[in-house]
Write a protein that holds these residues in place. Structure first.
Motif, PDB file in Angstrom:
ATOM      1  N   PHE A 165      30.722  33.275 -44.002  1.00 17.75           N
ATOM      2  CA  PHE A 165      30.031  33.576 -45.255  1.00 17.75           C
ATOM      3  C   PHE A 165      29.108  34.777 -45.076  1.00 17.75           C
ATOM      4  O   PHE A 165      29.114  35.716 -45.871  1.00 17.75           O
ATOM      5  CB  PHE A 165      29.233  32.355 -45.742  1.00 17.75           C
ATOM      6  N   LYS A 166      28.318  34.762 -44.011  1.00 19.12           N
ATOM      7  CA  LYS A 166      27.394  35.882 -43.758  1.00 19.12           C
ATOM      8  C   LYS A 166      28.161  37.170 -43.479  1.00 19.12           C
ATOM      9  O   LYS A 166      27.765  38.243 -43.949  1.00 19.12           O
ATOM     10  CB  LYS A 166      26.478  35.575 -42.576  1.00 19.12           C
ATOM     11  N   GLN A 167      29.239  37.072 -42.739  1.00 20.40           N
ATOM     12  CA  GLN A 167      30.041  38.255 -42.433  1.00 20.40           C
ATOM     13  C   GLN A 167      30.553  38.899 -43.715  1.00 20.40           C
ATOM     14  O   GLN A 167      30.561  40.125 -43.836  1.00 20.40           O
ATOM     15  CB  GLN A 167      31.201  37.880 -41.518  1.00 20.40           C
ATOM     16  N   ALA A 213      36.842  41.457 -52.322  1.00 22.33           N
ATOM     17  CA  ALA A 213      37.007  40.008 -52.139  1.00 22.33           C
ATOM     18  C   ALA A 213      35.867  39.448 -51.296  1.00 22.33           C
ATOM     19  O   ALA A 213      35.402  38.318 -51.522  1.00 22.33           O
ATOM     20  CB  ALA A 213      38.347  39.715 -51.479  1.00 22.33           C
ATOM     21  N   GLU A 214      35.382  40.252 -50.345  1.00 23.66           N
ATOM     22  CA  GLU A 214      34.280  39.807 -49.499  1.00 23.66           C
ATOM     23  C   GLU A 214      33.004  39.630 -50.316  1.00 23.66           C
ATOM     24  O   GLU A 214      32.245  38.684 -50.097  1.00 23.66           O
ATOM     25  CB  GLU A 214      34.061  40.798 -48.354  1.00 23.66           C
ATOM     26  N   ALA A 215      32.777  40.562 -51.257  1.00 27.02           N
ATOM     27  CA  ALA A 215      31.601  40.441 -52.133  1.00 27.02           C
ATOM     28  C   ALA A 215      31.709  39.181 -52.988  1.00 27.02           C
ATOM     29  O   ALA A 215      30.719  38.461 -53.181  1.00 27.02           O
ATOM     30  CB  ALA A 215      31.465  41.677 -53.012  1.00 27.02           C
ATOM     31  N   GLN A 216      32.898  38.925 -53.481  1.00 32.88           N
ATOM     32  CA  GLN A 216      33.114  37.715 -54.276  1.00 32.88           C
ATOM     33  C   GLN A 216      32.804  36.464 -53.448  1.00 32.88           C
ATOM     34  O   GLN A 216      32.124  35.545 -53.910  1.00 32.88           O
ATOM     35  CB  GLN A 216      34.550  37.665 -54.803  1.00 32.88           C
ATOM     36  N   ALA A 217      33.273  36.465 -52.195  1.00 33.47           N
ATOM     37  CA  ALA A 217      33.018  35.319 -51.315  1.00 33.47           C
ATOM     38  C   ALA A 217      31.521  35.201 -51.020  1.00 33.47           C
ATOM     39  O   ALA A 217      30.984  34.091 -50.926  1.00 33.47           O
ATOM     40  CB  ALA A 217      33.809  35.456 -50.023  1.00 33.47           C
ATOM     41  N   ALA A 218      30.834  36.327 -50.883  1.00 38.49           N
ATOM     42  CA  ALA A 218      29.395  36.315 -50.595  1.00 38.49           C
ATOM     43  C   ALA A 218      28.580  35.830 -51.792  1.00 38.49           C
ATOM     44  O   ALA A 218      27.428  35.425 -51.632  1.00 38.49           O
ATOM     45  CB  ALA A 218      28.930  37.704 -50.173  1.00 38.49           C
ATOM     46  N   ASP A 225      29.401  25.704 -53.238  1.00 37.38           N
ATOM     47  CA  ASP A 225      30.787  26.135 -53.387  1.00 37.38           C
ATOM     48  C   ASP A 225      31.390  26.711 -52.113  1.00 37.38           C
ATOM     49  O   ASP A 225      32.603  26.788 -51.986  1.00 37.38           O
ATOM     50  CB  ASP A 225      30.887  27.187 -54.499  1.00 37.38           C
ATOM     51  N   CYS A 226      30.549  27.139 -51.173  1.00 40.53           N
ATOM     52  CA  CYS A 226      31.064  27.702 -49.921  1.00 40.53           C
ATOM     53  C   CYS A 226      31.641  26.565 -49.068  1.00 40.53           C
ATOM     54  O   CYS A 226      31.400  25.387 -49.325  1.00 40.53           O
ATOM     55  CB  CYS A 226      29.956  28.446 -49.169  1.00 40.53           C
ATOM     56  N   SER A 268      30.496  22.696 -49.037  1.00 42.22           N
ATOM     57  CA  SER A 268      31.482  21.643 -49.313  1.00 42.22           C
ATOM     58  C   SER A 268      31.498  20.619 -48.187  1.00 42.22           C
ATOM     59  O   SER A 268      31.589  19.413 -48.425  1.00 42.22           O
ATOM     60  CB  SER A 268      32.877  22.252 -49.485  1.00 42.22           C
ATOM     61  N   TRP A 269      31.399  21.108 -46.949  1.00 38.35           N
ATOM     62  CA  TRP A 269      31.359  20.216 -45.792  1.00 38.35           C
ATOM     63  C   TRP A 269      30.135  19.316 -45.858  1.00 38.35           C
ATOM     64  O   TRP A 269      30.224  18.107 -45.629  1.00 38.35           O
ATOM     65  CB  TRP A 269      31.365  21.041 -44.502  1.00 38.35           C
ATOM     66  N   LEU A 270      28.974  19.907 -46.195  1.00 36.62           N
ATOM     67  CA  LEU A 270      27.745  19.118 -46.268  1.00 36.62           C
ATOM     68  C   LEU A 270      27.854  17.978 -47.284  1.00 36.62           C
ATOM     69  O   LEU A 270      27.272  16.916 -47.085  1.00 36.62           O
ATOM     70  CB  LEU A 270      26.552  20.003 -46.642  1.00 36.62           C
ATOM     71  N   ALA A 271      28.570  18.221 -48.367  1.00 33.72           N
ATOM     72  CA  ALA A 271      28.687  17.227 -49.434  1.00 33.72           C
ATOM     73  C   ALA A 271      29.870  16.273 -49.236  1.00 33.72           C
ATOM     74  O   ALA A 271      30.037  15.346 -50.021  1.00 33.72           O
ATOM     75  CB  ALA A 271      28.820  17.944 -50.780  1.00 33.72           C
TER      76      ALA A 271
END
Length: 166
Positions: free
Chosen positions: A52-54, A67-72, A78-79, A83-86
């Motif tokens: 995510f940071k990358q 696409a990287e900006a969209q992911a950021a 939603d990341c 999602s893992w935390l939830a």
């Protein structure tokens, strides 16, 4: 007859000791497996967090329409890490202090990355002031990220105690 009974009793006692030792060995093996599983699991969570940071850093080079900006721009829920935390996969960590504390620094990473990406839309290449603001946002995101990584490590130590070197 008494000799046979004594020998039989000794055999049963030895068998009991062997089973007890085997059961203890199996319990220790399961504890180690659970520990390794959690270390692996949290390591994968860290990788998701770093990706995510990358993406945020790549946005500097690839632009705010990439696409990287969209992911950021993904929200904290939603990341992949969010999602893992939830997910139910974290149930074994839910009662831990480190797990309860991880949400705030994770949210801060997202807020500061979103701020940096937003600033990139302001002709940042020509403005030292905007560049300084982007840098400051990334610094704050990195500080919060360090907390996230530390809390992931603490989760494993809290859960596994001496096995994790706590």
């Amino acid at each position: 007859m008494k000799t046979m009974a004594t020998a039989s009793l000794a055999s049963v006692a030895e068998l009991e000791r062997a089973f007890t030792a085997f059961a203890e060995s199996a319990r220790q093996s399961l504890a180690r497996i659970d520990y390794v599983h959690d270390v692996s699991f949290t390591s994968l969570a860290k990788v998701d967090h770093f990706v995510f940071k990358q993406n945020a850093y790549l946005t500097l080079d690839l632009g705010i329409d990439s696409a990287e900006a969209q992911a950021a721009r993904e929200g904290e829920h939603d990341c992949r890490f969010g999602s893992w935390l939830a997910s139910p996969a974290t149930a074994s960590f839910a009662g831990l202090e480190a797990f309860r504390r991880i949400g705030e620094p994770h949210a801060m990473v997202h807020r500061k990355v979103a701020e940096a990406v937003s600033l990139m839309a302001q002709n940042w290449e020509a403005s030292p002031k905007v560049q300084d603001s982007i840098f400051a946002a990334f610094q704050q995101a990195e500080k919060a990220s360090d907390q996230v990584v530390d809390l992931l490590d603490r989760m494993v130590r809290e859960k596994h105690g001496a096995l994790a070197g706590a």
